[in-house]
Design a protein around this motif. Structure first.
Motif, short mmCIF file in Angstrom:
data_model
loop_
_atom_site.label_atom_id
_atom_site.label_comp_id
_atom_site.label_asym_id
_atom_site.label_seq_id
_atom_site.Cartn_x
_atom_site.Cartn_y
_atom_site.Cartn_z
N SER A 1 0.72 6.17 -12.91
CA SER A 1 -0.46 6.12 -12.04
C SER A 1 -1.25 4.83 -12.27
CB SER A 1 -1.35 7.34 -12.29
OG SER A 1 -1.91 7.31 -13.59
N GLU A 2 -1.26 4.35 -13.51
CA GLU A 2 -1.93 3.09 -13.79
C GLU A 2 -1.24 1.94 -13.05
OE1 GLU A 2 -1.88 2.71 -18.01
OE2 GLU A 2 -3.41 4.24 -18.35
N GLY A 3 0.10 1.99 -13.00
CA GLY A 3 0.84 0.97 -12.26
C GLY A 3 0.52 1.01 -10.78
N GLY A 4 0.41 2.22 -10.20
CA GLY A 4 0.05 2.34 -8.79
C GLY A 4 -1.35 1.82 -8.52
N VAL B 1 0.84 -1.21 0.00
CA VAL B 1 0.00 0.00 0.00
C VAL B 1 0.87 1.25 0.00
CG1 VAL B 1 -1.73 1.31 1.28
CG2 VAL B 1 -1.92 -1.17 1.14
N ASP B 2 1.94 1.24 0.80
CA ASP B 2 2.84 2.39 0.85
C ASP B 2 3.45 2.65 -0.52
OD1 ASP B 2 2.35 2.81 3.51
OD2 ASP B 2 4.10 1.67 4.20
N ALA B 3 3.88 1.57 -1.18
CA ALA B 3 4.49 1.72 -2.50
C ALA B 3 3.49 2.28 -3.50
CB ALA B 3 5.03 0.37 -2.98
N ALA B 4 2.26 1.75 -3.48
CA ALA B 4 1.23 2.23 -4.41
C ALA B 4 0.90 3.69 -4.15
CB ALA B 4 -0.02 1.37 -4.28
N THR B 5 0.79 4.05 -2.87
CA THR B 5 0.49 5.44 -2.51
C THR B 5 1.60 6.38 -2.98
OG1 THR B 5 -0.73 4.70 -0.56
CG2 THR B 5 -0.02 7.00 -0.60
N ALA B 6 2.86 5.94 -2.80
CA ALA B 6 3.99 6.77 -3.23
C ALA B 6 4.00 6.94 -4.75
CB ALA B 6 5.30 6.14 -2.76
N ILE B 7 3.72 5.87 -5.47
CA ILE B 7 3.69 5.94 -6.94
C ILE B 7 2.59 6.88 -7.42
CG2 ILE B 7 3.22 4.61 -9.04
CD1 ILE B 7 4.60 2.22 -7.67
N LEU B 8 1.41 6.76 -6.82
CA LEU B 8 0.29 7.62 -7.21
C LEU B 8 0.59 9.08 -6.87
CD1 LEU B 8 -2.72 5.39 -6.08
CD2 LEU B 8 -2.07 5.96 -8.43
N GLY B 9 1.20 9.31 -5.71
CA GLY B 9 1.55 10.68 -5.33
C GLY B 9 2.59 11.28 -6.25
N ALA B 10 3.59 10.47 -6.63
CA ALA B 10 4.64 10.95 -7.54
C ALA B 10 4.07 11.26 -8.92
CB ALA B 10 5.75 9.91 -7.63
N ILE C 1 -2.82 -1.34 -5.99
CA ILE C 1 -3.94 -1.27 -5.06
C ILE C 1 -4.94 -2.39 -5.36
CG2 ILE C 1 -5.94 0.11 -4.38
CD1 ILE C 1 -3.39 1.17 -3.20
N GLN C 2 -5.15 -2.64 -6.65
CA GLN C 2 -6.08 -3.71 -7.03
C GLN C 2 -5.56 -5.07 -6.58
OE1 GLN C 2 -6.92 -3.83 -11.22
NE2 GLN C 2 -8.48 -5.42 -11.01
N VAL C 3 -4.24 -5.28 -6.74
CA VAL C 3 -3.64 -6.54 -6.27
C VAL C 3 -3.82 -6.68 -4.77
CG1 VAL C 3 -1.45 -7.73 -5.95
CG2 VAL C 3 -1.98 -6.72 -8.17
N TYR C 4 -3.61 -5.58 -4.05
CA TYR C 4 -3.76 -5.62 -2.58
C TYR C 4 -5.20 -5.98 -2.21
CZ TYR C 4 -4.10 -3.87 2.21
OH TYR C 4 -4.33 -3.76 3.56
N ASP C 5 -6.17 -5.36 -2.90
CA ASP C 5 -7.57 -5.66 -2.62
C ASP C 5 -7.88 -7.14 -2.88
OD1 ASP C 5 -8.16 -3.11 -1.83
OD2 ASP C 5 -8.94 -2.47 -3.78
N ASP C 6 -7.34 -7.67 -3.97
CA ASP C 6 -7.56 -9.07 -4.30
C ASP C 6 -6.98 -9.99 -3.23
OD1 ASP C 6 -8.85 -8.34 -6.60
OD2 ASP C 6 -7.12 -8.68 -7.92
N LEU C 7 -5.76 -9.66 -2.77
CA LEU C 7 -5.13 -10.49 -1.74
C LEU C 7 -5.90 -10.45 -0.43
CD1 LEU C 7 -1.35 -9.64 -2.37
CD2 LEU C 7 -2.54 -11.78 -2.91
N ILE C 8 -6.37 -9.25 -0.05
CA ILE C 8 -7.14 -9.14 1.18
C ILE C 8 -8.45 -9.93 1.05
CG2 ILE C 8 -8.50 -7.52 2.58
CD1 ILE C 8 -5.55 -7.43 3.19
#
Length: 235
Positions: free
Chosen positions: A210-213, A5-14, A217-224
């Motif tokens: 942003s698409e990569g980020g 999640v941290d990585a995705a958030t950082a990518i989206l913010g960047a 997030i989608q992968v994280y949702d799937d895993l959860i």
């Protein structure tokens, strides 16, 4: 999981920051003397105890010279090569390559913002009329008679200049030295150094990131979702 999640958030913010930079550049493509903002990624540790590093976008200015355009206005000035005009903004000294000046009621040469052009040795440049001749070395002639000289200043480290508005900079603690052989073009202005094509590429790259980020997030949702489903079945 939190690292994902941290990585995705950082990518989206960047990517959002890069889009903002590109949009800001495009908005100032017609601003004389504007210097393009460039975003570059640097690694930022997520936490002191975390060995991983996350991308963050830092901003610097490109001081590459913009195109010089002829206006034939005797109070339009452009610098060919390195350097900045020295301006007085109230009690502050600023530096700029925006050379669109006009004659004030006091005989000062001022920018559209009201900043006053400074002469060699310091002090406001005062002329009697707008039909002065300004030579390439900065000498100001009134009816062939030298009345003042304009210095051009350069910073040893241009990256230390702090932007003030869209086309001016504050030296802060940086040393500003007079350029020994300045080249000033009368009747010309320097346009911004923004290239629309470059900004479009930057925007497309940021959108791809942003698409990569978003996919992370989608992968994280799937895993959860799978984890919750597995726990439910175990019961």
């Amino acid at each position: 999981m939190s690292g994902l999640v941290d990585a995705a958030t950082a990518i989206l913010g960047a990517s959002e920051k890069k889009l903002e930079i590109a949009a800001h550049n495009v908005a100032n493509i017609s601003t004389p003397g504007f210097k393009r903002q460039v975003g570059f990624s640097q690694l930022l540790r997520a936490a002191e105890s975390d060995v991983s590093a996350l991308p963050e976008v830092a901003v610097r200015r490109s001081f590459a010279q913009g195109k010089l355009s002829e206006t034939r206005n005797p109070l339009d000035l452009a610098i060919s090569g390195d350097g900045f005009f020295q301006l007085r903004a109230g009690d502050r000294i600023l530096y700029s390559r925006q050379g669109q000046f006009k004659l004030s009621v006091d005989g000062n040469l001022v920018t559209p913002q009201g900043y006053v052009l400074q002469q060699q040795g310091g002090g406001d440049l005062v002329v009697d009329n707008a039909q002065v001749t300004i030579q390439q070395d900065g000498a100001v002639l009134d009816d062939g008679r030298p009345v003042a000289r304009i210095d051009v200043f350069a910073a040893a480290d241009a990256g230390s200049l702090a932007p003030v508005g869209e086309s001016c900079f504050s030296a802060g603690g940086a040393a500003m030295d007079a350029v020994s052989n300045p080249v000033i073009r009368q009747g010309m202005v320097e346009s911004s150094n923004v290239e629309l094509g470059d900004e479009m590429v930057s925007m497309m790259t940021a959108l791809r990131e942003s698409e990569g980020g978003a996919k992370l997030i989608q992968v994280y949702d799937d895993l959860i979702g799978r984890a919750i489903s597995s726990l439910g079945q175990a019961r």
